[in-house]
Scaffold this active site. Sequence first.
Site, PDB file in Angstrom:
ATOM      1  N   SER A  95     -10.835   4.044  -8.186  1.00  0.00           N
ATOM      2  CA  SER A  95     -11.428   3.977  -9.176  1.00  0.00           C
ATOM      3  C   SER A  95     -12.650   4.196  -9.836  1.00  0.00           C
ATOM      4  CB  SER A  95     -11.928   2.388  -9.313  1.00  0.00           C
ATOM      5  OG  SER A  95     -13.078   2.212  -8.159  1.00  0.00           O
ATOM      6  N   GLY A  97     -15.046   4.292  -8.953  1.00  0.00           N
ATOM      7  CA  GLY A  97     -16.500   3.436  -7.200  1.00  0.00           C
ATOM      8  C   GLY A  97     -16.551   4.157  -6.517  1.00  0.00           C
ATOM      9  N   GLN A 190     -14.258  -5.957  -0.532  1.00  0.00           N
ATOM     10  CA  GLN A 190     -15.492  -5.203   0.419  1.00  0.00           C
ATOM     11  C   GLN A 190     -15.930  -6.514   1.081  1.00  0.00           C
ATOM     12  OE1 GLN A 190     -16.859  -2.481  -0.334  1.00  0.00           O
ATOM     13  NE2 GLN A 190     -15.798  -1.590  -1.459  1.00  0.00           N
ATOM     14  N   CYS A 305       5.740  21.916  15.949  1.00  0.00           N
ATOM     15  CA  CYS A 305       5.218  21.924  14.351  1.00  0.00           C
ATOM     16  C   CYS A 305       6.900  23.025  13.721  1.00  0.00           C
ATOM     17  CB  CYS A 305       3.950  22.421  14.060  1.00  0.00           C
ATOM     18  SG  CYS A 305       3.844  22.161  12.077  1.00  0.00           S
ATOM     19  N   CYS A 307       6.202  23.507  10.511  1.00  0.00           N
ATOM     20  CA  CYS A 307       5.834  23.322   8.813  1.00  0.00           C
ATOM     21  C   CYS A 307       5.624  25.122   8.039  1.00  0.00           C
ATOM     22  CB  CYS A 307       4.076  22.337   8.795  1.00  0.00           C
ATOM     23  SG  CYS A 307       3.315  24.535   9.475  1.00  0.00           S
TER      24      CYS A 307
END
Length: 372
Positions: A95, A97, A190, A305, A307
């Site tokens: 948002s 915020g 919150q 891994c 990746c």
Amino acid sequence: MPDLHKWTLVAGGASGARCGRLTTPHGVVETPAFIPVGTKATVKGVRPETLREIGATIVLANTYHLSLRPGAEVIRDLGGLHAVMGWDGPILTDSGGFQVFSLAGLRRVDDAGVTFRNHIDGAEMTLTPERAMAIQNDLGADIIMALDVCPPYPCSREEAAEAVRRTLLWLDRCRAAHRRADQSLWPIVQGGVERDLREQCARRMVDMDFPAYAIGGVSVGEGHALLREVVGWTTPLLPADRPRYMMGVGEPRDLAACIAAGVDLFDCVLPTRNGRNACAFTADGMIRLRNEVYKTDVRPIEADCDCPTCRRFSRGVLRHLFASDEMLGPILLSIHNLRFFTRFFERLRQAIRQGRFDAEAQGLLDRYYQND
Ligand SMILES: [Zn+2]
């Protein structure tokens, strides 16, 4: 368009860790899922096809940053966030915020909105619930977040209570101002570390009936024990048939605790931020690739891994790239670190489906924190 967004339970029960499938207008997200952060409409240094290759299914972009530069209308005129990010999968925007309360020079918060000096040119600006919706409607993500008040940690009980009151007031106005039925609007619980405030905020939001619920104001310095408590108070009050999103959490022990409590979605800058700083996530804990000990280390960051970084580059090569300030170093390490997180979630999803989440999570954490 009620069927554009839905979440279906796939495995797990009414409480505890669960697997689900979140459907959005731009595709499906298997939960629990990790959301890579693309602050300025780019996951720093990582191409969208690579994100896809390493198992990312949804990305996040920051409303605050994009509203300042290049501006929400510019993003809209460029075809919206999916076009700008070159990503045709699900996108979530926050948002604004959290950034306004943490990054910007805060001037004043009242019931109308929050006035701040932006961190780019210092101009005074006001973010209201209506403006947060207009910006996110222009950006065009699949999931958008209601404007909330994020108090610092620690804060007084009065401050936490006032943040809850204002967050609820603003939530009404966000819902009224939201203009696009193809975007799903999620509220943010919150209440700081005050149990009754968290409960009150969650109950009021559930009464307002949203498609999903986020938990905010955590991972702001309260520590693992309090984070566990907050999630333990909050998730039992949230409907079992809606997704839950824990904002800004990425430490493995926090992720495991939140998943165990029934949280489904997480975002965090840790994999990419640490990647840019030469810190590599491994199953045995974090390693610092600038360290001299890796100078002639021909092993990949992690032997198992899959990746693109671990398939082709050794620790010694990565150390050289960082020591030489070559841009490929941060790129390659961001890719590996993101894959570490998507693999962590893949393993936990599989464990939930097989009914052995607790053992799998404990095993991963024991190994990851073995040197702590
Ligand atoms: Zn790797």
